[in-house]
Design a protein around this motif. Structure first.
Motif, PDB file in Angstrom:
ATOM      1  N   ASP A   1      93.916  15.222  35.487  1.00 51.41           N
ATOM      2  CA  ASP A   1      93.148  14.164  36.144  1.00 51.41           C
ATOM      3  C   ASP A   1      94.034  13.090  36.779  1.00 51.41           C
ATOM      4  O   ASP A   1      93.560  12.309  37.607  1.00 51.41           O
ATOM      5  CB  ASP A   1      92.205  13.490  35.140  1.00 51.41           C
ATOM      6  CG  ASP A   1      91.133  14.432  34.635  1.00 51.41           C
ATOM      7  OD1 ASP A   1      90.909  15.476  35.273  1.00 51.41           O
ATOM      8  OD2 ASP A   1      90.521  14.126  33.589  1.00 51.41           O
ATOM      9  N   PHE A   2      95.298  13.044  36.392  1.00 52.84           N
ATOM     10  CA  PHE A   2      96.157  11.938  36.815  1.00 52.84           C
ATOM     11  C   PHE A   2      96.289  11.871  38.334  1.00 52.84           C
ATOM     12  O   PHE A   2      96.077  10.816  38.943  1.00 52.84           O
ATOM     13  CB  PHE A   2      97.542  12.060  36.170  1.00 52.84           C
ATOM     14  CG  PHE A   2      98.479  10.944  36.539  1.00 52.84           C
ATOM     15  CD1 PHE A   2      98.442   9.739  35.856  1.00 52.84           C
ATOM     16  CD2 PHE A   2      99.385  11.090  37.577  1.00 52.84           C
ATOM     17  CE1 PHE A   2      99.295   8.693  36.207  1.00 52.84           C
ATOM     18  CE2 PHE A   2     100.241  10.061  37.933  1.00 52.84           C
ATOM     19  CZ  PHE A   2     100.197   8.859  37.243  1.00 52.84           C
TER      20      PHE A   2
ATOM     21  N   ILE B   1      91.286  -0.113  35.106  1.00 59.04           N
ATOM     22  CA  ILE B   1      92.322   0.723  34.509  1.00 59.04           C
ATOM     23  C   ILE B   1      91.618   1.964  33.986  1.00 59.04           C
ATOM     24  O   ILE B   1      90.829   1.886  33.037  1.00 59.04           O
ATOM     25  CB  ILE B   1      93.051  -0.013  33.372  1.00 59.04           C
ATOM     26  CG1 ILE B   1      93.679  -1.311  33.897  1.00 59.04           C
ATOM     27  CG2 ILE B   1      94.115   0.885  32.745  1.00 59.04           C
ATOM     28  CD1 ILE B   1      94.279  -2.185  32.799  1.00 59.04           C
ATOM     29  N   LEU B   2      91.865   3.091  34.619  1.00 59.46           N
ATOM     30  CA  LEU B   2      91.119   4.297  34.278  1.00 59.46           C
ATOM     31  C   LEU B   2      91.736   5.024  33.090  1.00 59.46           C
ATOM     32  O   LEU B   2      92.944   5.269  33.063  1.00 59.46           O
ATOM     33  CB  LEU B   2      91.070   5.250  35.478  1.00 59.46           C
ATOM     34  CG  LEU B   2      89.780   5.176  36.301  1.00 59.46           C
ATOM     35  CD1 LEU B   2      89.599   3.790  36.889  1.00 59.46           C
ATOM     36  CD2 LEU B   2      89.762   6.226  37.383  1.00 59.46           C
ATOM     37  N   GLN B   3      90.894   5.351  32.127  1.00 61.01           N
ATOM     38  CA  GLN B   3      91.329   6.240  31.057  1.00 61.01           C
ATOM     39  C   GLN B   3      91.049   7.674  31.489  1.00 61.01           C
ATOM     40  O   GLN B   3      89.934   8.002  31.882  1.00 61.01           O
ATOM     41  CB  GLN B   3      90.587   5.939  29.747  1.00 61.01           C
ATOM     42  CG  GLN B   3      91.043   4.674  29.066  1.00 61.01           C
ATOM     43  CD  GLN B   3      90.519   4.551  27.641  1.00 61.01           C
ATOM     44  OE1 GLN B   3      91.266   4.208  26.733  1.00 61.01           O
ATOM     45  NE2 GLN B   3      89.247   4.819  27.437  1.00 61.01           N
TER      46      GLN B   3
ATOM     47  N   ASP C   1     103.726   7.867  36.130  1.00 63.67           N
ATOM     48  CA  ASP C   1     103.756   6.416  35.949  1.00 63.67           C
ATOM     49  C   ASP C   1     102.470   5.951  35.266  1.00 63.67           C
ATOM     50  O   ASP C   1     101.528   5.501  35.916  1.00 63.67           O
ATOM     51  CB  ASP C   1     103.918   5.731  37.307  1.00 63.67           C
ATOM     52  CG  ASP C   1     104.079   4.221  37.168  1.00 63.67           C
ATOM     53  OD1 ASP C   1     104.385   3.762  36.050  1.00 63.67           O
ATOM     54  OD2 ASP C   1     103.896   3.512  38.174  1.00 63.67           O
ATOM     55  N   LEU C   2     102.440   6.059  33.944  1.00 57.15           N
ATOM     56  CA  LEU C   2     101.268   5.673  33.170  1.00 57.15           C
ATOM     57  C   LEU C   2     101.306   4.188  32.819  1.00 57.15           C
ATOM     58  O   LEU C   2     102.375   3.632  32.546  1.00 57.15           O
ATOM     59  CB  LEU C   2     101.193   6.478  31.876  1.00 57.15           C
ATOM     60  CG  LEU C   2     100.882   7.973  32.002  1.00 57.15           C
ATOM     61  CD1 LEU C   2     101.115   8.663  30.664  1.00 57.15           C
ATOM     62  CD2 LEU C   2      99.451   8.195  32.476  1.00 57.15           C
ATOM     63  N   PHE C   3     100.144   3.563  32.800  1.00 55.78           N
ATOM     64  CA  PHE C   3     100.044   2.193  32.298  1.00 55.78           C
ATOM     65  C   PHE C   3     100.274   2.176  30.792  1.00 55.78           C
ATOM     66  O   PHE C   3     100.932   1.287  30.261  1.00 55.78           O
ATOM     67  CB  PHE C   3      98.662   1.622  32.631  1.00 55.78           C
ATOM     68  CG  PHE C   3      98.452   0.217  32.151  1.00 55.78           C
ATOM     69  CD1 PHE C   3      98.966  -0.856  32.858  1.00 55.78           C
ATOM     70  CD2 PHE C   3      97.734  -0.036  30.993  1.00 55.78           C
ATOM     71  CE1 PHE C   3      98.779  -2.160  32.411  1.00 55.78           C
ATOM     72  CE2 PHE C   3      97.537  -1.330  30.541  1.00 55.78           C
ATOM     73  CZ  PHE C   3      98.064  -2.393  31.257  1.00 55.78           C
TER      74      PHE C   3
ATOM     75  N   ASN D   1      96.760   2.127  37.903  1.00 57.75           N
ATOM     76  CA  ASN D   1      96.915   1.854  36.473  1.00 57.75           C
ATOM     77  C   ASN D   1      96.050   2.831  35.689  1.00 57.75           C
ATOM     78  O   ASN D   1      94.818   2.748  35.722  1.00 57.75           O
ATOM     79  CB  ASN D   1      96.528   0.405  36.164  1.00 57.75           C
ATOM     80  CG  ASN D   1      97.406  -0.576  36.919  1.00 57.75           C
ATOM     81  OD1 ASN D   1      98.598  -0.673  36.672  1.00 57.75           O
ATOM     82  ND2 ASN D   1      96.820  -1.290  37.874  1.00 57.75           N
ATOM     83  N   VAL D   2      96.712   3.753  35.010  1.00 55.93           N
ATOM     84  CA  VAL D   2      96.015   4.855  34.341  1.00 55.93           C
ATOM     85  C   VAL D   2      96.491   4.947  32.897  1.00 55.93           C
ATOM     86  O   VAL D   2      97.693   4.904  32.619  1.00 55.93           O
ATOM     87  CB  VAL D   2      96.286   6.193  35.062  1.00 55.93           C
ATOM     88  CG1 VAL D   2      95.585   7.343  34.342  1.00 55.93           C
ATOM     89  CG2 VAL D   2      95.842   6.113  36.521  1.00 55.93           C
ATOM     90  N   ILE D   3      95.531   5.059  31.983  1.00 57.73           N
ATOM     91  CA  ILE D   3      95.831   5.271  30.568  1.00 57.73           C
ATOM     92  C   ILE D   3      95.458   6.702  30.203  1.00 57.73           C
ATOM     93  O   ILE D   3      94.339   7.145  30.476  1.00 57.73           O
ATOM     94  CB  ILE D   3      95.043   4.292  29.673  1.00 57.73           C
ATOM     95  CG1 ILE D   3      95.526   2.857  29.898  1.00 57.73           C
ATOM     96  CG2 ILE D   3      95.194   4.668  28.195  1.00 57.73           C
ATOM     97  CD1 ILE D   3      94.734   1.812  29.115  1.00 57.73           C
TER      98      ILE D   3
END
Length: 308
Positions: free
Chosen positions: A195-196, A187-189, A231-233, A206-208
């Motif tokens: 950056d998204f 899950i990438l921050q 669509d953010l985690f 899955n991105v925070i």
């Protein structure tokens, strides 16, 4: 040089051919060496279109089908091990996995030889070590990215939340190139809005969005607008933003979990949940202990909560 002079002044035809072939072989060898050296480095994220998911769709056929669930506690640095102040990363992961944790935040840094290890930063050192030097300092405590890969393979229902403060996009590219089948377990921050699209184009679904580095003063409306369009985690905020009632209110309306870092006592975690924050990053708390206090019902986040 002697061979070149001989070739120019009186060498036979056969000798000229042999000398020409030897020089050609030397040039090809040097060129291949340079190419391999360049290939060993991570790609420039600005050129990620070359590595698009569509162009490399065959790499994604075997992605782990497991999907992470937004649990109320993400284990900060893998979580603590009671009685061991400086426990190694793998010991932290093993201990807190056994306690029911499945989301683990880890800090990553680059070594002098362009490898990735679990390390917050190198501020306490005068020189950045190589991978071999770093691991040899403490073979049982120091951890490389490849060791994290192996741990994830053995724990297919666990997920690592990345915190790579330098060259984070290059780190994401490195993971995708080295172990594309494990992309789903990372899950990438991200630290900036731009950056998204880059990380999602590489298969990171899955991105925070974490605010502590570049967006700590960003308005609640701007953050919520971005969350509504992407669509953010989850979204993560530092403790300094936990007094803002507008951001959790807006994100709750969107169904986007919002975390606060770092919280290590139940009372604070409970207070944050009462004020609309979904969960916390914690060294010592677990989803079980926080859930036992909060008793949050699944209906509040039907697709993302694990509370009963």
């Amino acid at each position: 040089m002697y061979n070149m002079i001989t070739w120019l002044f009186g060498a036979s035809f056969r000798e000229r051919i042999a000398i020409a072939m030897s020089y050609t072989l030397a040039i090809v060898t040097i060129a291949l060496g340079l190419q391999l050296k360049l290939a060993s480095k991570s790609p420039n994220p600005a050129k990620w279109n070359t590595y698009s998911q569509q162009a490399n769709s065959h790499l994604y056929d075997g992605l782990n089908p497991a999907k992470p669930i937004a649990m109320p506690v993400i284990s900060h640095r893998g979580g603590d091990v009671p009685g061991i102040d400086e426990a190694g990363t793998l010991a932290r992961l093993d201990y807190n996995y056994a306690r029911g944790q499945r989301l683990f935040e880890l800090d990553f840094s680059w070594t002098a030889d362009d490898q990735i290890v679990v390390k917050h930063d190198w501020k306490e050192r005068s020189e950045i070590p190589t991978l071999e030097e770093f691991l040899s300092e403490s073979p049982t405590d120091h951890t490389s990215l490849s060791m994290v890969y192996d741990w994830l393979v053995a724990h297919p229902d666990a997920f690592v939340v990345t915190d790579c403060k330098k060259r984070s996009l290059a780190a994401a590219a490195r993971i995708r190139m080295e172990r594309p089948e494990l992309v789903a377990q990372f899950i990438l921050q991200i630290y900036q809005y731009k950056d998204f699209e880059l990380v999602q184009s590489q298969g990171y679904q899955n991105v925070i969005l974490t605010l502590y580095r570049c967006l700590v003063s960003e308005s609640a409306n701007r953050i919520a607008d971005f969350a509504a369009e992407h669509d953010l985690f989850a979204i993560t905020v530092p403790r300094s933003r936990s007094s803002d009632p507008e951001l959790p209110r807006r994100l709750n309306q969107l169904g986007v979990p919002i975390y606060v870092h770092t919280v290590n006592d139940n009372e604070t975690a409970l207070d944050l949940q009462r004020r609309g924050f979904y969960g916390v990053y914690s060294d010592s708390l677990t989803t079980e202990t926080v859930g036992r206090i909060a008793q949050r019902k699944p209906a509040e986040y039907p697709d993302k909560t694990v509370f009963q």
